[in-house]
Motif scaffolding. Structure first.
Motif, mmCIF file in Angstrom:
data_model
loop_
_atom_site.group_PDB
_atom_site.id
_atom_site.type_symbol
_atom_site.label_atom_id
_atom_site.label_comp_id
_atom_site.label_asym_id
_atom_site.label_seq_id
_atom_site.Cartn_x
_atom_site.Cartn_y
_atom_site.Cartn_z
ATOM 1 N N GLU A 101 0.832 -1.200 0.000
ATOM 2 C CA GLU A 101 0.000 0.000 0.000
ATOM 3 C C GLU A 101 0.873 1.258 0.000
ATOM 4 O OE1 GLU A 101 -3.802 1.896 -0.076
ATOM 5 O OE2 GLU A 101 -3.149 -0.186 -0.392
ATOM 6 N N ASP A 205 -7.298 7.443 -8.002
ATOM 7 C CA ASP A 205 -8.207 6.459 -7.417
ATOM 8 C C ASP A 205 -8.264 5.191 -8.268
ATOM 9 O OD1 ASP A 205 -8.765 8.159 -5.341
ATOM 10 O OD2 ASP A 205 -10.672 8.872 -6.170
ATOM 11 N N MET A 206 -8.317 5.358 -9.593
ATOM 12 C CA MET A 206 -8.372 4.210 -10.495
ATOM 13 C C MET A 206 -7.108 3.364 -10.386
ATOM 14 S SD MET A 206 -10.032 6.132 -13.810
ATOM 15 C CE MET A 206 -9.731 4.767 -14.925
ATOM 16 N N LEU A 208 -4.962 3.103 -7.816
ATOM 17 C CA LEU A 208 -4.898 2.396 -6.539
ATOM 18 C C LEU A 208 -5.957 1.302 -6.447
ATOM 19 C CD1 LEU A 208 -4.362 5.494 -4.194
ATOM 20 C CD2 LEU A 208 -2.660 3.764 -4.803
ATOM 21 N N THR A 209 -7.173 1.590 -6.892
ATOM 22 C CA THR A 209 -8.259 0.612 -6.795
ATOM 23 C C THR A 209 -7.973 -0.619 -7.645
ATOM 24 O OG1 THR A 209 -9.897 2.352 -6.389
ATOM 25 C CG2 THR A 209 -10.721 0.237 -7.175
ATOM 26 N N ARG A 212 -5.214 -2.739 -5.998
ATOM 27 C CA ARG A 212 -5.700 -3.428 -4.796
ATOM 28 C C ARG A 212 -6.592 -4.611 -5.150
ATOM 29 N NH1 ARG A 212 -7.519 2.289 -2.445
ATOM 30 N NH2 ARG A 212 -5.605 2.948 -1.350
ATOM 31 N N GLN A 213 -7.473 -4.418 -6.116
ATOM 32 C CA GLN A 213 -8.425 -5.471 -6.481
ATOM 33 C C GLN A 213 -7.732 -6.662 -7.135
ATOM 34 O OE1 GLN A 213 -11.264 -3.455 -8.997
ATOM 35 N NE2 GLN A 213 -12.509 -2.762 -7.256
#
Length: 215
Positions: A101, A205-206, A208-209, A212-213
């Motif tokens: 992260e 945001d895109m 990082l998201t 993570r996914q």
């Protein structure tokens, strides 16, 4: 020779309190390269000439041509220098991140901090100009390829915690770089600061998201 002129000349004599000739030459070469980067970023490739760089650096054309035979030779040196411009602060931010992260945040935040910088725009100018200039392409291509290979190796190691295959990690980097280039060009063409800020937040945001996914 007047006292003032003599003192000025002796500044550069090794052992007399001035810089050795080799160091003076190194600094002049670096000044030319950094000035070229600024000119590319602010004026574009078409308007960045040997004469404009000499004027901006406040040097005569003699030292310029001593270090670089022509514009393509200077552009090659700039292409080589661009990936070496990582500051100590950036290195500290990257090395301080240990968890996945933290590393994802470090990469995207640093990239967004730098995407409107002179080095990013200089690289874009060179890449776009080389599309229709075979001689320029031949001069800068080896340096861009070398830097891309080095960055790919670092990226795959730094984000190895994602657990992805190497080719997927590299594809992820290429998509991120393409988006950053697009955002920079859009900001340059549109000049809408608010829209650009919104786009940056969404891209962050895109990025990082998605990571993570998929981890």
């Amino acid at each position: 020779m007047t006292t003032t002129t003599q003192a000025h000349a002796e500044r550069w004599i090794p052992g007399r309190g001035g810089l050795p000739k080799a160091e003076q030459a190194r600094r002049t070469r670096e000044l030319i390269i950094q000035t070229g980067i600024r000119c590319l970023a602010s004026a574009g490739f078409a308007n960045t000439t040997m004469l404009s760089i000499a004027r901006e650096a406040n040097i005569s054309r003699g030292p310029l041509h001593y270090h670089f035979a022509d514009r393509n030779a200077l552009m090659a040196a700039i292409a080589e220098a661009l990936p070496q411009a990582v500051t100590d602060d950036v290195v500290k931010r990257l090395t301080a991140a240990s968890t996945l992260e933290e590393r994802l945040h470090a990469i995207i935040d640093i990239a967004l901090d730098e995407h409107l910088g002179a080095h990013h725009f200089a690289a874009l100018e060179l890449l776009l100009a080389a599309r229709n200039d075979p001689e320029l392409s031949a001069a800068i291509r080896p340096h861009f390829l070398a830097s891309e290979g080095t960055i790919d190796e670092w990226w795959t190691q730094y984000l190895s915690l994602l657990g992805w295959p190497r080719d997927r990690l590299i594809a992820f980097r290429h998509v991120a770089v393409a988006c950053l280039r697009g955002l920079a060009i859009d900001h340059l063409l549109q000049g809408d600061a608010e829209a650009h800020s919104d786009a940056i937040k969404l891209f962050r945001d895109m990025f990082l998201t998605f990571a993570r996914q998929q981890s």
